[in-house]
Design an enzyme around this catalytic site. Structure first.
Site, PDB file in Angstrom:
ATOM      1  N   ASP A 100       0.868  -1.169   0.000  1.00  0.00           N
ATOM      2  CA  ASP A 100       0.000   0.000   0.000  1.00  0.00           C
ATOM      3  C   ASP A 100       0.910   1.227   0.000  1.00  0.00           C
ATOM      4  O   ASP A 100       1.837   1.318   0.803  1.00  0.00           O
ATOM      5  CB  ASP A 100      -0.852  -0.009   1.277  1.00  0.00           C
ATOM      6  N   ASP A 207      -3.013   4.750  -2.293  1.00  0.00           N
ATOM      7  CA  ASP A 207      -4.057   5.362  -1.477  1.00  0.00           C
ATOM      8  C   ASP A 207      -4.456   6.743  -2.019  1.00  0.00           C
ATOM      9  O   ASP A 207      -3.582   7.584  -2.245  1.00  0.00           O
ATOM     10  CB  ASP A 207      -3.499   5.507  -0.054  1.00  0.00           C
ATOM     11  N   GLU A 264      -6.266   3.973  -5.866  1.00  0.00           N
ATOM     12  CA  GLU A 264      -7.550   4.204  -5.192  1.00  0.00           C
ATOM     13  C   GLU A 264      -8.004   5.605  -5.583  1.00  0.00           C
ATOM     14  O   GLU A 264      -7.329   6.590  -5.260  1.00  0.00           O
ATOM     15  CB  GLU A 264      -7.401   4.093  -3.680  1.00  0.00           C
ATOM     16  N   HIS A 340     -11.202  -2.850   3.283  1.00  0.00           N
ATOM     17  CA  HIS A 340     -11.150  -2.500   4.714  1.00  0.00           C
ATOM     18  C   HIS A 340     -11.947  -1.237   5.045  1.00  0.00           C
ATOM     19  O   HIS A 340     -12.030  -0.872   6.204  1.00  0.00           O
ATOM     20  CB  HIS A 340      -9.685  -2.324   5.128  1.00  0.00           C
ATOM     21  N   ASP A 341     -12.474  -0.542   4.039  1.00  0.00           N
ATOM     22  CA  ASP A 341     -13.270   0.673   4.277  1.00  0.00           C
ATOM     23  C   ASP A 341     -14.760   0.445   4.045  1.00  0.00           C
ATOM     24  O   ASP A 341     -15.551   1.381   4.200  1.00  0.00           O
ATOM     25  CB  ASP A 341     -12.840   1.786   3.307  1.00  0.00           C
TER      26      ASP A 341
HETATM   27  C1  NOJ Z   1      -8.164   5.463   1.961  1.00  0.00           C
HETATM   28  C2  NOJ Z   1      -7.897   4.269   2.819  1.00  0.00           C
HETATM   29  O1  NOJ Z   1      -8.405   3.126   2.192  1.00  0.00           O
HETATM   30  C3  NOJ Z   1      -8.531   4.561   4.156  1.00  0.00           C
HETATM   31  O2  NOJ Z   1      -8.547   3.425   5.002  1.00  0.00           O
HETATM   32  C4  NOJ Z   1      -7.788   5.706   4.789  1.00  0.00           C
HETATM   33  O3  NOJ Z   1      -8.430   6.065   5.988  1.00  0.00           O
HETATM   34  C5  NOJ Z   1      -7.753   6.920   3.862  1.00  0.00           C
HETATM   35  N1  NOJ Z   1      -7.459   6.580   2.510  1.00  0.00           N
HETATM   36  C6  NOJ Z   1      -6.697   7.887   4.333  1.00  0.00           C
HETATM   37  O4  NOJ Z   1      -5.432   7.336   4.101  1.00  0.00           O
END
Ligand code: NOJ
Length: 571
Positions: A100, A207, A264, A340-341
């Site tokens: 990541d 990210d 992302e 994970h989000d």
């Molecule tokens: C996206 C990530 O997937 C998330 O978990 C994170 O809180 C934010 N970016 C900030 O890095």
């Protein structure tokens, strides 16, 4: 595989959130040696690569997405020697490791920021985004440069007393944004990327990479002005120099290694997607788009993702099909139901009831893995892990949950009871409860006290029982991966949606190309618990059944609850 596909289009990638995967030393937190011990499990599933959520040194304000040293490992997760050992064992199992890369921001405890905030003339000052107050309230409170709301705190600007300026943080105040306008920052990023690539990692998940270029005029967020209660990330999305920066990154780093990249990228349309990932663009290979994750977002935009309304299948089909069609032949999709989000896919798009959980989890796997793109599995998805409900807000760990609770319940916009329901439907901790390995205390995740409570359903849903049951979700996912490896059409076939207006069944075709020219796949998934009749005009007796989520043969044109089948035939 087909001459026309690249290696990075072929794998199935498994995401590990290390904190929640496997603890090896009893401190209640998952770690790198824990991942190493589970490598045979992952090899048995058949995955080709792991996307590892951040393992770098971090004070853990946002569980590793706030990095204080990019070249070292978080204490709770182990040491660099543990990392090297994991990489070696993964390689022995033919599994690649994708890191990541979190470089929109660092931790405020990163040495660069410690230096940067120390004085206005420090050489690191311009590594971050510092601005003067635009004025002062009568009581002396400084007024920030814009009205932007941060993802995890009320304002995106934090006043720093030492040098009397604001710094920008799109996420928490412990996650200051890097200043990508500064060429030295970009060089530092490219260097740290080379450090990991030279170790032998196979690429990066990047990210919020489309937030790195900010509009230098820093306009106000009109949504906040109109009363929105969530965040202003959109103001930094797809900024003026983002393609220039990614193209430079490609030239300087990415093009020199045979790797996989996935950005992302919130707030992208397919037109943006083509700019980031077009085959002729020299930027990224793939991206995580968010349109299908917004399919059940709150119709009252002021509350953003916080709600518990159910999605409409026609909307999901329209969005996913648009990505399939618009990228076809020009770029490549990354396919995912959860990470994970996000909440757990089976609870969100299938059914987590005891009666339908297994069947609908398999149905979702089939629906996704037969589309064109590189599929991702989020840890526990292969077991059909479900959302969780904690009745005490204190049992949740995630800073986004707590910040949103403050913003929405604190302001009176949402009641406590409604918010608790919304958190259980949409909160990030649904994905983060520890991995369920067996029926022993704490599900075999830890011998200590877990950092986040287990989902109580671990006694019924766990890897040990899945491995002992040939009809489990695990073996269905294993078969999906085997089919992808065995049939080039699963990778290279073009996509055609059938019956766009059907709100109960998701059916589509794949047409083989190159070596699979002349082959066709018909994928049919019943997204309901009802028995349905559907006729797509094919003589199904002339076809080969590739995979099904029922033990007995398909019943002609009748689709049983959550039934999902894939037929192969000649055009
Ligand atoms: C996206 C990530 O997937 C998330 O978990 C994170 O809180 C934010 N970016 C900030 O890095």
């Amino acid at each position: 595989m087909s001459v026309s596909t690249q290696w990075w289009q072929e794998p199935v990638i498994y995401q590990i959130y290390p904190r929640s995967f496997q603890d090896s030393n009893g401190d209640g937190v998952g770690d790198i040696p824990g991942i190493t011990t589970r490598m045979p499990y992952l090899a048995n599933l058949g995955i080709d690569a792991i996307w590892l959520s951040p393992v770098y040194k971090s004070p853990n304000d946002d569980n590793g997405y706030d990095i204080s040293d990019y070249r070292d490992i978080m204490d709770e997760f182990g040491t660099m020697a543990d990392f090297d050992e994991m990489l070696k064992v993964a390689t022995e199992h033919n599994i690649k490791i994708v890191m990541d890369l979190v470089v929109n921001h660092t931790s405020d405890e990163h040495e660069w920021f410690v230096q940067s905030r120390s004085s206005k003339d420090n050489p690191y000052r311009d590594y971050y985004i510092w601005k003067d107050a635009v004025g002062f309230e009568e009581d002396g409170t400084p007024i920030p440069p814009t009205n932007w709301v941060a993802a995890f705190s009320p304002s995106a600007w934090e006043w720093d007393e030492t040098t009397e300026q604001f710094y920008l943080h799109l996420f928490s105040k412990k996650q200051p944004d890097l200043n990508w306008e500064n060429p030295k920052v970009r060089e530092e990023v490219y260097d740290l990327m080379r450090f990991w690539l030279d170790k032998g990692v196979a690429g990066f998940r990047m990210d919020v990479i489309n937030l790195i270029s900010k509009d230098q005029s820093y306009p106000d967020d009109p949504a906040v002005a109109a009363g929105a209660k969530t965040d202003s990330l959109v103001m930094a999305a797809n900024g003026p120099r983002v393609h220039e920066f990614l193209n430079e990154m490609y030239r300087e780093v990415l093009s020199h290694y045979p790797i996989i990249t996935v950005g992302e990228t919130p707030f992208v349309t397919t037109a943006d997607g083509l700019l980031y990932t077009g085959f002729d663009r020299d930027e990224l290979q793939t991206l995580f788009q968010f349109e299908h994750m917004g399919v059940d977002s709150n119709p009252d935009a002021k509350l953003g993702k916080w709600n518990d309304t159910r999605f409409e299948l026609v909307d999901l089909k329209r969005i996913l099909s648009k990505w399939q069609d618009d990228l076809s032949g020009k770029a490549w999709n990354a396919l995912y139901w959860n990470n994970h989000d996000q909440p757990r896919a089976v609870s969100r798009f299938g059914s987590d009831s005891p009666e339908h959980r297994v069947r609908s989890a398999k149905m979702l796997g089939t629906t996704l893995h037969f589309m064109q793109g590189t599929p991702y599995i989020y840890q526990g998805e292969e077991l059909g892990m479900t959302n969780v409900f904690f009745d005490d807000i204190k049992d949740y760990n995630d800073l986004e949950i707590h910040d949103s609770y403050e913003k929405l319940v604190g302001s009176g916009a949402v009641s406590h009871d409604d918010m608790m329901r919304y958190i259980s439907a949409s909160g990030r901790d649904n994905a983060r409860t520890p991995m369920q390995w067996d029926t022993t205390e704490n599900a075999g995740f830890t011998t200590g006290s877990p950092w986040l409570k287990l989902n109580p359903r671990y006694t019924e849903i766990n890897a040990k029982e899945a491995l002992a049951d040939e009809n489990s979700v695990f073996y269905h996912y294993k078969k999906l991966i085997e089919l992808r490896h065995a049939h080039p059409i699963v990778v290279n076939g073009t996509y055609k949606l059938l019956d766009a207006d059907d709100n109960q069944v998701y059916a589509y075709l794949r047409y083989g190309q190159g070596e699979s020219e002349g082959q066709v796949l018909l994928v049919i998934s019943n997204f309901t618990d009802a028995e349905l009749e559907r006729d797509y005009g094919y003589d199904l007796t002339e076809t080969q059944l590739l995979i099904s989520n029922y033990e007995d043969a398909p019943a002609g044109n009748t689709l049983r609850p959550y039934e999902s089948v894939v037929f192969a035939f000649k055009a």
